[in-house]
Write a protein that holds these residues in place. Structure first.
Motif, mmCIF file in Angstrom:
data_model
loop_
_atom_site.group_PDB
_atom_site.id
_atom_site.type_symbol
_atom_site.label_atom_id
_atom_site.label_comp_id
_atom_site.label_asym_id
_atom_site.label_seq_id
_atom_site.Cartn_x
_atom_site.Cartn_y
_atom_site.Cartn_z
ATOM 1 N N ALA A 1 0.828 -1.206 0.000
ATOM 2 C CA ALA A 1 0.000 0.000 0.000
ATOM 3 C C ALA A 1 0.864 1.257 0.000
ATOM 4 C CB ALA A 1 -0.927 -0.006 1.212
ATOM 5 N N GLY A 2 1.916 1.256 0.805
ATOM 6 C CA GLY A 2 2.829 2.397 0.835
ATOM 7 C C GLY A 2 3.498 2.627 -0.506
ATOM 8 N N HIS A 3 3.868 1.540 -1.172
ATOM 9 C CA HIS A 3 4.483 1.635 -2.499
ATOM 10 C C HIS A 3 3.518 2.296 -3.488
ATOM 11 C CE1 HIS A 3 6.523 -0.693 -6.054
ATOM 12 N NE2 HIS A 3 6.741 0.601 -6.101
ATOM 13 N N ALA A 4 2.271 1.833 -3.488
ATOM 14 C CA ALA A 4 1.279 2.378 -4.410
ATOM 15 C C ALA A 4 1.011 3.857 -4.128
ATOM 16 C CB ALA A 4 -0.020 1.574 -4.309
ATOM 17 N N VAL A 5 0.861 4.204 -2.856
ATOM 18 C CA VAL A 5 0.589 5.599 -2.491
ATOM 19 C C VAL A 5 1.762 6.492 -2.874
ATOM 20 C CG1 VAL A 5 0.257 7.161 -0.537
ATOM 21 C CG2 VAL A 5 -1.038 5.026 -0.658
ATOM 22 N N ALA A 6 2.984 6.030 -2.608
ATOM 23 C CA ALA A 6 4.172 6.821 -2.930
ATOM 24 C C ALA A 6 4.286 7.053 -4.436
ATOM 25 C CB ALA A 6 5.423 6.136 -2.398
ATOM 26 N N LEU A 7 4.016 6.015 -5.232
ATOM 27 C CA LEU A 7 4.083 6.166 -6.686
ATOM 28 C C LEU A 7 3.038 7.157 -7.193
ATOM 29 C CD1 LEU A 7 4.688 2.543 -8.037
ATOM 30 C CD2 LEU A 7 6.211 4.502 -8.269
ATOM 31 N N LEU A 8 1.806 7.032 -6.689
ATOM 32 C CA LEU A 8 0.744 7.944 -7.117
ATOM 33 C C LEU A 8 1.050 9.380 -6.702
ATOM 34 C CD1 LEU A 8 -2.414 5.763 -6.367
ATOM 35 C CD2 LEU A 8 -1.571 6.469 -8.626
ATOM 36 N N ALA A 9 1.569 9.534 -5.486
ATOM 37 C CA ALA A 9 1.908 10.880 -5.012
ATOM 38 C C ALA A 9 3.050 11.468 -5.828
ATOM 39 C CB ALA A 9 2.287 10.823 -3.528
ATOM 40 N N LEU A 10 4.034 10.646 -6.146
ATOM 41 C CA LEU A 10 5.168 11.126 -6.935
ATOM 42 C C LEU A 10 4.715 11.500 -8.351
ATOM 43 C CD1 LEU A 10 8.253 11.519 -6.631
ATOM 44 C CD2 LEU A 10 8.550 9.243 -7.603
ATOM 45 N N ALA A 11 3.848 10.677 -8.916
ATOM 46 C CA ALA A 11 3.326 10.986 -10.247
ATOM 47 C C ALA A 11 2.527 12.290 -10.233
ATOM 48 C CB ALA A 11 2.452 9.840 -10.745
ATOM 49 N N GLY B 1 10.376 1.615 -5.462
ATOM 50 C CA GLY B 1 10.184 0.187 -5.218
ATOM 51 C C GLY B 1 11.195 -0.386 -4.251
ATOM 52 N N ILE B 2 12.442 0.065 -4.361
ATOM 53 C CA ILE B 2 13.488 -0.388 -3.433
ATOM 54 C C ILE B 2 13.132 0.014 -2.001
ATOM 55 C CG2 ILE B 2 15.897 -0.033 -2.751
ATOM 56 C CD1 ILE B 2 15.635 -1.788 -5.199
ATOM 57 N N CYS B 3 12.653 1.234 -1.834
ATOM 58 C CA CYS B 3 12.336 1.739 -0.494
ATOM 59 C C CYS B 3 11.244 0.922 0.186
ATOM 60 C CB CYS B 3 11.904 3.203 -0.578
ATOM 61 S SG CYS B 3 13.229 4.336 -1.038
ATOM 62 N N PHE B 4 10.329 0.359 -0.600
ATOM 63 C CA PHE B 4 9.208 -0.369 -0.020
ATOM 64 C C PHE B 4 9.327 -1.884 -0.180
ATOM 65 C CE2 PHE B 4 7.484 3.887 -0.464
ATOM 66 C CZ PHE B 4 6.773 4.032 0.723
#
Length: 427
Positions: A289-299, A342-345
């Motif tokens: 979930a954190g990975h998905a949220v971080a990607l969406l926020a970064l985008a 992805g590495i971070c999560f």
């Protein structure tokens, strides 16, 4: 008086030569357009060749997965295309078809895996090729100064992963940087093909897929993105056809198993967590979930900032009237940024997984608006953690803190201005 004048003139001549030499070195070290970048790169690669040979000759090889790789591909070479039957001393085959093709070739040239020294020379070649491609990608991006790219040649762990361990992560990294170079130069179909080949060696390459989707959508909208996604899928299906025809369930369960839980003992990150928490489904779900949220926020906040956000970007570029030029720095920043998220999560980072993002560290660090001293400190912190064996709670917390700091700074990254010659080319 004459001798004094002669001495004075000689001193001035020497000082002038030293000044010009210093200016030349400074220009080569700081300017990608100095005209001497590849001379600098060749010097780095020559040094790496000598160091790699010394490592092979002087440092004992350590067996970890090489024999298991050879056992796994031997089953396939014997004519059995059921992935469920391909097993080695460390367990079943868990990589896609591209891995099988690469290691089947190595099985052939090394006499069934017996000639390990020859395999080490092959991996030295892979290491040099990957480094050369990474240098070329950084040169296209022009984010990190040339001198910082010397950091790509100082990692003890990376030399070990390639020359002393023979892991497949190095093969996947080679194809990733080939794909990045092609995409940065606007070769979208070949770049996507190389990306798909990298996925066929190890599925961690899919960490870059969200950024690739954004770039394809920006380039030509929904139809352009769909066409290139179909190309990637077609390559996967073509490579895997013998196994899919035999038992598609066995292939998908083995090559793309998303439910694998790695052993707590060997992880570099999250080592400070108790094992029962580390292997829990709750932690896996939280990280996903954190990975998905971080990607969406970064985008939304960084990648599509100039369009007003991610949703507005999708609408604006869904059906464009013409193809949009995508600058090389944007391609590289987005792709390597997505990989770093992805590495971070990732719940588990084994030592060989350092190859997944090591070559991207100069770009990630020089995207961040901090002093060079701080960048070097962060780089050395990451490198030192990956050289702690076995990993400890302290080293794991250090890695987590450094990753978190770098990730937070990615949200304020702005792409560097393009050199005038590139602006003219894009226009």
């Amino acid at each position: 008086l004459c001798s004094w004048l002669a001495g004075r003139m000689a001193s001035m001549a020497v000082a002038s030569m030293v000044t010009r030499a210093a200016r030349f070195v400074h220009r080569v070290a700081t300017d990608h357009d100095s005209g001497f970048f590849w001379l600098f790169a060749l010097a780095l690669l020559a040094g790496e060749l000598c160091l790699g040979l010394a490592i092979i000759w002087r440092v004992p090889y350590t067996e970890i997965d090489w024999e298991a790789y050879m056992e796994e591909v031997a089953t396939i070479l014997g004519g059995d295309f059921d992935y469920a039957h391909a097993k080695g001393s460390t367990g079943p085959l868990v990589y896609p078809r591209g891995f099988v093709l690469v290691y089947a070739a190595l099985h052939h040239v090394t006499g069934g895996g017996v000639n390990v020294r020859l395999a080490q020379y092959v991996f030295l070649g892979l290491y040099l090729a990957t480094t050369a491609l990474a240098l070329a990608v950084h040169h296209e991006a022009r984010v990190a100064p040339p001198w910082s790219l010397a950091l790509l040649c100082v990692s003890k762990r990376m030399h070990s992963i390639y020359m002393l361990r023979l892991f497949n992560d190095g093969v996947a990294s080679l194809l990733v940087y080939a794909a990045l170079l092609l995409l940065a130069r606007g070769r979208w179909a070949p770049g996507c093909s190389a990306f798909s080949l990298a996925v066929s060696v190890k599925m961690n390459v899919l960490l870059l897929a969200p950024a690739l989707f954004v770039l394809l959508w920006q380039r030509g909208g929904a139809r352009f993105a769909a066409a290139h996604i179909v190309l990637c899928a077609a390559i996967q299906l073509t490579l895997a056809f013998p196994y899919l025809a035999t038992s598609w369930r066995s292939y998908m369960a083995g090559a793309f198993d998303l439910s694998r839980v790695f052993i707590h003992r060997w992880t570099v990150n999250f080592k400070f967590l108790p094992e029962h928490i580390f292997v829990s489904k709750r932690l896996a779900a939280a990280l996903l979930a954190g990975h998905a949220v971080a990607l969406l926020a970064l985008a939304d906040r960084a990648w599509c900032r100039d369009y007003g956000g991610f949703v507005q970007f999708l609408r604006a570029r869904a059906s464009p009237l013409r193809l949009e030029a995508v600058p090389a720095p944007r391609v590289v920043i987005l792709m390597l940024g997505a990989n770093f998220v992805g590495i971070c999560f990732a719940r588990t980072l084994h030592y060989q997984f350092y190859a997944w993002y090591f070559h991207s560290l100069p770009l990630v660090l020089w995207c961040i608006p901090i002093p060079d001293v701080a960048r070097l400190f962060l780089f050395l912190s990451v490198e030192s953690v990956w050289n702690v064996y076995p990993a400890t709670p302290r080293s794991s917390l250090t890695l987590l803190a450094v990753h978190a700091a770098m990730l937070a700074c990615l949200f304020i990254v702005r792409e560097p201005p393009l050199p005038s010659r590139l602006r003219k080319h894009l226009d």
